[in-house]
Design an enzyme around this catalytic site. Structure first.
Site, PDB file in Angstrom:
ATOM      1  N   GLN A   1      33.604  27.880  46.354  1.00 27.22           N
ATOM      2  CA  GLN A   1      34.957  28.850  46.519  1.00 27.22           C
ATOM      3  C   GLN A   1      34.914  29.020  47.914  1.00 27.22           C
ATOM      4  O   GLN A   1      35.703  29.323  48.895  1.00 27.22           O
ATOM      5  CB  GLN A   1      35.257  29.716  45.829  1.00 27.22           C
ATOM      6  CG  GLN A   1      34.585  31.017  45.621  1.00 27.22           C
ATOM      7  CD  GLN A   1      34.796  31.772  44.662  1.00 27.22           C
ATOM      8  OE1 GLN A   1      34.689  31.385  43.264  1.00 27.22           O
ATOM      9  NE2 GLN A   1      35.256  32.946  44.774  1.00 27.22           N
TER      10      GLN A   1
ATOM     11  N   HIS B   1      35.642  21.404  45.193  1.00 25.81           N
ATOM     12  CA  HIS B   1      35.243  22.756  44.747  1.00 25.81           C
ATOM     13  C   HIS B   1      35.282  23.482  43.572  1.00 25.81           C
ATOM     14  O   HIS B   1      36.537  23.263  43.011  1.00 25.81           O
ATOM     15  CB  HIS B   1      35.390  23.756  46.113  1.00 25.81           C
ATOM     16  CG  HIS B   1      36.541  24.507  45.826  1.00 25.81           C
ATOM     17  ND1 HIS B   1      36.827  25.726  45.273  1.00 25.81           N
ATOM     18  CD2 HIS B   1      37.871  24.143  46.357  1.00 25.81           C
ATOM     19  CE1 HIS B   1      38.072  26.206  45.351  1.00 25.81           C
ATOM     20  NE2 HIS B   1      38.802  25.126  46.100  1.00 25.81           N
ATOM     21  N   CYS B   2      34.554  24.316  43.069  1.00 21.79           N
ATOM     22  CA  CYS B   2      34.800  25.180  42.109  1.00 21.79           C
ATOM     23  C   CYS B   2      34.317  26.587  42.314  1.00 21.79           C
ATOM     24  O   CYS B   2      34.494  26.854  43.429  1.00 21.79           O
ATOM     25  CB  CYS B   2      33.986  24.599  40.713  1.00 21.79           C
ATOM     26  SG  CYS B   2      32.178  24.292  41.055  1.00 21.79           S
ATOM     27  N   ASN B   3      33.803  27.500  41.436  1.00 21.74           N
ATOM     28  CA  ASN B   3      33.657  28.812  41.960  1.00 21.74           C
ATOM     29  C   ASN B   3      32.375  28.725  42.675  1.00 21.74           C
ATOM     30  O   ASN B   3      32.060  29.129  43.683  1.00 21.74           O
ATOM     31  CB  ASN B   3      33.566  29.556  40.624  1.00 21.74           C
ATOM     32  CG  ASN B   3      34.779  30.023  40.370  1.00 21.74           C
ATOM     33  OD1 ASN B   3      35.356  29.115  39.360  1.00 21.74           O
ATOM     34  ND2 ASN B   3      35.359  31.150  40.556  1.00 21.74           N
TER      35      ASN B   3
END
Length: 216
Positions: free
Chosen positions: A78, A149-151
């Protein structure tokens, strides 16, 4: 010649680095998962706070490393998605946000798709594949570049890209995993996602075989 099983065994034992992540389950319980040699050790988080929250992996450290899977297919956390200079440097035009609780920061600058996916082994990540693949293909066909993207950029986003490579390039899991792992060494999809990716590979292979039979 090594079998697919031997290849996968080799990857899990020799190439997966030790990972430590904090996870909040759907019930609100916070745990720490420590990965080593494809095994996960779970303990209660000593910093656990009162009150339920939704499940996601917390990553409080800055991570601006971009994994270049292809010049137009990028992987990150992120933090990358919130750094406009880096996004411009890599000529990003599309951003696929599969994080939980992370808003799109530059809606006027990039084309976004947001899917809130929980980083839990029981999450059916395969149900998100068609939407994700369509969005990635949209970026490719427009000669753009897409950031997935993720976290933390460790589990969900890599799983999506691994599946995309299996789908679009007809790769086996071991090869797709190796490409993504080389691009971003910290990747380590949770065990539920790993199992689903293996099953997705088998399903994709059967579909390909059926198509070949019909065209022969």
């Amino acid at each position: 010649m090594h079998s697919l099983g031997d290849e996968i065994k080799g990857f899990s034992k020799n190439r997966l680095k030790k990972q430590c992540t904090r996870v909040t389950t759907l019930s609100g319980k916070r745990i720490i998962e420590t990965w080593k040699d494809s095994l996960v050790h779970v303990v209660d988080d000593p910093d656990q706070q009162d009150g339920p929250t939704c499940g996601y992996v917390q990553d409080l450290s800055m991570d601006l490393q971009i994994g270049v899977v292809k010049p137009w297919l990028l992987l990150g956390s992120q933090d990358v998605a919130q750094d406009q200079d880096i996004l411009k440097k890599y000529k990003v035009t599309h951003i696929l946000n599969v994080a939980y609780g992370v808003e799109n920061v530059f809606p006027d600058e990039f084309t976004y798709k947001k899917l809130s996916i929980l980083d839990l082994p029981e999450t059916d990540i395969t149900s998100y594949f068609p939407e994700c693949f369509d969005f990635i293909e949209e970026a490719r066909l427009q000669n753009g570049a897409v950031l997935v993207h993720c976290n933390a950029g460790v589990s969900r986003a890599p799983a999506i890209i691994i599946a995309y490579l299996i789908h679009s390039e007809k790769l086996n899991f071991a090869r797709a995993f190796s490409i993504v792992k080389n691009a971003r060494p910290s990747v380590c999809p949770n065990p539920g996602f790993m199992e689903q990716l293996h099953k997705y590979q088998d399903c994709s292979r059967r579909q390909t075989d059926v198509i070949h039979e019909k065209t022969d």
